[in-house]
Design an enzyme around this catalytic site. Structure first.
Site, PDB file in Angstrom:
ATOM      1  N   GLY A  28      47.340  38.654  29.374  1.00  0.00           N
ATOM      2  CA  GLY A  28      47.440  39.921  28.071  1.00  0.00           C
ATOM      3  C   GLY A  28      45.987  40.620  28.099  1.00  0.00           C
ATOM      4  O   GLY A  28      45.285  40.848  28.369  1.00  0.00           O
ATOM      5  N   GLY A  33      41.442  48.399  33.581  1.00  0.00           N
ATOM      6  CA  GLY A  33      41.014  47.286  34.420  1.00  0.00           C
ATOM      7  C   GLY A  33      42.541  46.991  35.073  1.00  0.00           C
ATOM      8  O   GLY A  33      42.699  47.450  36.083  1.00  0.00           O
ATOM      9  N   HIS A  34      43.404  46.553  33.732  1.00  0.00           N
ATOM     10  CA  HIS A  34      44.947  46.309  34.216  1.00  0.00           C
ATOM     11  C   HIS A  34      45.480  47.609  34.680  1.00  0.00           C
ATOM     12  O   HIS A  34      46.531  47.318  36.091  1.00  0.00           O
ATOM     13  CB  HIS A  34      45.439  45.711  32.895  1.00  0.00           C
ATOM     14  CG  HIS A  34      44.625  43.786  32.447  1.00  0.00           C
ATOM     15  ND1 HIS A  34      44.646  44.196  31.199  1.00  0.00           N
ATOM     16  CD2 HIS A  34      44.718  42.364  33.372  1.00  0.00           C
ATOM     17  CE1 HIS A  34      43.947  42.971  31.504  1.00  0.00           C
ATOM     18  NE2 HIS A  34      44.437  41.640  32.276  1.00  0.00           N
ATOM     19  N   GLY A 144      41.690  41.957  40.148  1.00  0.00           N
ATOM     20  CA  GLY A 144      41.346  41.984  40.187  1.00  0.00           C
ATOM     21  C   GLY A 144      39.181  41.797  40.882  1.00  0.00           C
ATOM     22  O   GLY A 144      39.525  40.390  41.170  1.00  0.00           O
ATOM     23  N   LYS A 146      37.170  42.003  39.968  1.00  0.00           N
ATOM     24  CA  LYS A 146      35.301  41.345  38.873  1.00  0.00           C
ATOM     25  C   LYS A 146      35.731  40.205  39.203  1.00  0.00           C
ATOM     26  O   LYS A 146      34.421  39.602  38.745  1.00  0.00           O
ATOM     27  CB  LYS A 146      36.208  42.044  37.909  1.00  0.00           C
ATOM     28  CG  LYS A 146      34.760  41.225  36.046  1.00  0.00           C
ATOM     29  CD  LYS A 146      35.106  41.653  35.059  1.00  0.00           C
ATOM     30  CE  LYS A 146      36.447  41.235  34.312  1.00  0.00           C
ATOM     31  NZ  LYS A 146      35.993  40.013  33.975  1.00  0.00           N
ATOM     32  N   SER A 182      37.397  44.162  30.583  1.00  0.00           N
ATOM     33  CA  SER A 182      37.177  42.658  30.708  1.00  0.00           C
ATOM     34  C   SER A 182      38.124  43.135  29.107  1.00  0.00           C
ATOM     35  O   SER A 182      37.984  43.207  28.331  1.00  0.00           O
ATOM     36  CB  SER A 182      36.152  41.683  31.082  1.00  0.00           C
ATOM     37  OG  SER A 182      37.200  40.587  30.319  1.00  0.00           O
ATOM     38  N   SER A 183      38.872  41.745  29.335  1.00  0.00           N
ATOM     39  CA  SER A 183      39.563  41.804  28.069  1.00  0.00           C
ATOM     40  C   SER A 183      38.820  40.900  26.784  1.00  0.00           C
ATOM     41  O   SER A 183      38.331  41.362  25.524  1.00  0.00           O
ATOM     42  CB  SER A 183      40.733  40.992  28.426  1.00  0.00           C
ATOM     43  OG  SER A 183      41.758  41.029  29.181  1.00  0.00           O
TER      44      SER A 183
END
Ligand code: PAF
Length: 256
Positions: A28, A33-34, A144, A146, A182-183
C-alpha cells in the site's frame, strides 16, 4: 474494479477469469513506482490483481510496523484510475491463522545486506509472497528493482519451489533529483527529503564501499550498510532521530 478481503471471494473471482493474469503485490501507500509496476502488468496481461497488505512478519521492529504509512482509501481510489481488475486487501487474520507456524526460509543470500540488519525480514517477505501467489495464481508477478535483494530472493524461491509464475523485475522509478520512489519517502521531513537523494548519488560513485559509507555519514545519514554484491552496490541508511527515524534503501548496477 473489484475489491476482495477474503481468500474464498478472491479465489472465486480468479477462477472465473480467462486469459493472462498479472499480480502486483504491495504494502500500500501507492506511489508512482507502484503505478509503473501496474502499467507494465496491464500491458502484459488481460487482468491485473493488486494486493495491498502490510505484512507484519517482515517487520522486525514493532515501531517500524506501527509507523508504516497506511492510506487504504486513497490507494483504492488511485488504483481504480489505473484500470486494474481487482484489489485483494486481506486482514492479518486472513493471511495468518492463529495456529499458522509455517515460514519460508532462505539460508544464504537472505543473510547479508538487509537480511543482517533486519533478522527474519526476508523469511517474512518470502512467506507472504508465496501465500499471495498461491492465492492469486497469476501468470506473472511484478516487483520493483529498488528492492533488488528481495527481487532476487523471490526469483530464487519461485525456481526452488517450482512455482508456476514468471517473476518480472521493473526498473526503479526515481524523483527528478534521483531519490528512488518509496512509500517511506512520505515519512521524511523537508530537510531529510532534501538530503535523501545523496544516497543514490554516493552509491553511484567510483569510490569504495568504505568511502561511500564515510561520505554518507559525513553528509548526515546514519548508515546501516553499504555493500557491493555481484556487481551491484546496495545501501541502507536512516534519516531523522529516535522514533522518527526513516530507513531508506537503494542499489545501483556498477559498470564492470
Ligand atoms: O516490496 C514490498 O512492498 C513487500 O516486501 C512485498 C513484496 C509486497 C511483500 O510484502
Amino acid at each position: 474494479m473489484n475489491t476482495f478481503t477474503t481468500v474464498d471471494a478472491v479465489n472465486e473471482y480468479r477462477n472465473a477469469l480467462s486469459g493472462q493474469v498479472g499480480c502486483v503485490p504491495t504494502m500500500g501507500a501507492i506511489h508512482e513506482g507502484h503505478v509503473a509496476l501496474v502499467e507494465q502488468a496491464l500491458m502484459e496481461n488481460d487482468h491485473v490483481v493488486v494486493t495491498l497488505f502490510v505484512n507484519p512478519k517482515q517487520f522486525n521492529d514493532p515501531a517500524d510496523l506501527a509507523g508504516y504509512p497506511r492510506r487504504d482509501v486513497e490507494d483504492i481510489d488511485l488504483l481504480n484510475q489505473t484500470g486494474v481488475s481487482a484489489v485483494f486487501m486481506p486482514t492479518v487474520e486472513v493471511m495468518y491463522a492463529p495456529d499458522d507456524s509455517y515460514l519460508v526460509n532462505e539460508s544464504c543470500e537472505s543473510l547479508d545486506r538487509c537480511g543482517s540488519a533486519r533478522p527474519g525480514h526476508f523469511s517474512g517477505v518470502l512467506t507472504v509472497v508465496m501465500k499471495l501467489l498461491n492465492i492469486i495464481k497469476p501468470h506473472r508477478a511484478y516487483f520493483g528493482e529498488k528492492d533488488y535483494q528481495q527481487l532476487e530472493l523471490i526469483r530464487g524461491m519461485v525456481t526452488a519451489f517450482f512455482m508456476p509464475v514468471e517473476v518480472v523485475g521493473v526498473p526503479t522509478m526515481r524523483a527528478p533529483d534521483g531519490l528512488a520512489l518509496s512509500s517511506r519517502n512520505a515519512l521524511l521531513g523537508s530537510s531529510e527529503r532534501a538530503l535523501a537523494p545523496r544516497l543514490f548519488q554516493y552509491l553511484n560513485s567510483d569510490d569504495s564501499d568504505y568511502l561511500v559509507k564515510d561520505q554518507l555519514e559525513k553528509a548526515g545519514f546514519t548508515v546501516d550498510y553499504v555493500q557491493t554484491h555481484k556487481n551491484r552496490r546496495y545501501g541502507a541508511v536512516f534519516l531523522g532521530q529516535g522514533s522518527r527515524q526513516v530507513r531508506l534503501i537503494d542499489n545501483v548496477r556498477l559498470t564492470p
